[in-house]
Design an enzyme around this catalytic site. Sequence first.
Site, PDB file in Angstrom:
ATOM      1  N   LYS A  52     -77.578 123.682  87.584  1.00 22.08           N
ATOM      2  CA  LYS A  52     -78.361 122.588  88.037  1.00 22.08           C
ATOM      3  C   LYS A  52     -79.847 122.840  87.905  1.00 22.08           C
ATOM      4  O   LYS A  52     -80.960 122.266  87.444  1.00 22.08           O
ATOM      5  CB  LYS A  52     -78.179 122.125  89.399  1.00 22.08           C
ATOM      6  CG  LYS A  52     -76.813 121.516  89.446  1.00 22.08           C
ATOM      7  CD  LYS A  52     -76.137 121.021  90.869  1.00 22.08           C
ATOM      8  CE  LYS A  52     -74.617 120.500  90.736  1.00 22.08           C
ATOM      9  NZ  LYS A  52     -74.069 120.212  91.879  1.00 22.08           N
ATOM     10  N   GLN A  96     -74.738 121.822  97.869  1.00 16.97           N
ATOM     11  CA  GLN A  96     -73.593 122.245  97.138  1.00 16.97           C
ATOM     12  C   GLN A  96     -72.293 122.082  97.799  1.00 16.97           C
ATOM     13  O   GLN A  96     -72.355 122.803  98.778  1.00 16.97           O
ATOM     14  CB  GLN A  96     -73.888 123.699  96.220  1.00 16.97           C
ATOM     15  CG  GLN A  96     -72.732 123.769  95.406  1.00 16.97           C
ATOM     16  CD  GLN A  96     -72.641 123.035  94.269  1.00 16.97           C
ATOM     17  OE1 GLN A  96     -73.808 122.586  93.688  1.00 16.97           O
ATOM     18  NE2 GLN A  96     -71.566 122.481  93.959  1.00 16.97           N
ATOM     19  N   ASP A 119     -77.301 113.053  95.029  1.00 15.80           N
ATOM     20  CA  ASP A 119     -75.684 113.034  94.540  1.00 15.80           C
ATOM     21  C   ASP A 119     -75.204 111.843  94.741  1.00 15.80           C
ATOM     22  O   ASP A 119     -74.069 111.443  94.501  1.00 15.80           O
ATOM     23  CB  ASP A 119     -75.085 113.948  95.590  1.00 15.80           C
ATOM     24  CG  ASP A 119     -74.727 115.346  94.756  1.00 15.80           C
ATOM     25  OD1 ASP A 119     -74.784 115.365  93.726  1.00 15.80           O
ATOM     26  OD2 ASP A 119     -74.543 116.410  95.549  1.00 15.80           O
TER      27      ASP A 119
END
Length: 286
Positions: A52, A96, A119
Amino acid sequence: MAQIIDGKQISSQIRDELKEKVEQYRQEGIRFSLAVIQVGADPASTVYVRNKRNACAYIGIESSAYELPEETTEEELLNLIHTLNDDPNVNGILVQLPVPPQIREHVVVQAIAKEKDVDGFHMANVGALSMGQPGFVSCTPAGIIQLLKRSGISIEGKECVVIGRSNIVGKPMAMLLLRENGTVTVCHSRTKNLRDVTKRADILVAAVGRPKMIDDSYVKEGAVVIDVGIHRMENGKLCGDVDYEKVAPVASAITPVPGGVGPMTVTMLMNNCVEAGLMASKEKRP
Ligand code: NDP
């Protein structure tokens, strides 16, 4: 033989488009930034976080990493999230997953400001998707819509069957296919006569989490098959939820593993970061 849907190529095309966009906006003084939080040192998570950050660097999104120890409490993590929520220099926040067991995942996800939830897991964004309103969409299903569109595969009026009903893949996938005017069926572990349902599909999305479960007996001749699964086999190679060798000869188009859906997830995260930056810059304007 099926058309191979090249996720690597489509992903790099979108990343280049985003890079150009970011560069243009940078000249207008707009900056883009993502904060990535990792709790503990799970090796798979470390790889995902690195991917990422590398994607951010390529596109021109500033990224900051918060590496917290395994024993971090939920309160400590929430405090960090609240600080980042209030920081005008941060447009996107990502925790995460998975987090260690002392931390409740759903509490953490809901703590992220919905405008920074790149997200697309916050209830407000999930609700917006169901209501057809703008908001951040979960990255893997959003990437699958891009794969279909950019491969010239239309969704409107098609029988779409999704195997899997998780919050991050199956359910948002179904909502997105519906938004594109597909006729959508969602299957799960309690579905009866699964093959009868999947064999109706013009577009079949497998997000079942079982290596090579979907073979040609589940697939209608000429169907488009999207394989979300990622599994490492004993020989070290990757495979999906679809048995590629058996399904490719009957499908009209198929995503390979690796190189299909996988590369799109981080790319759509980058897309969400750019959207978040643009939204924030509009709010700052008088
Ligand atoms: P989950 O394990 O959360 O969900 C799996 C779903 O499949 C559940 O809804 C389950 O049903 C259903 N299921 C399980 N067994 C069967 C069966 N025998 N018949 C029918 N349905 C079944 O997985 P995720 O959605 O998180 O992920 C799915 C796959 O995609 C995994 O392989 C994962 O690694 C991969 N993945 C890949 C990503 C990428 O970037 N390419 C991103 C995210 C995931 P029930 O709800 O009834 O239990």
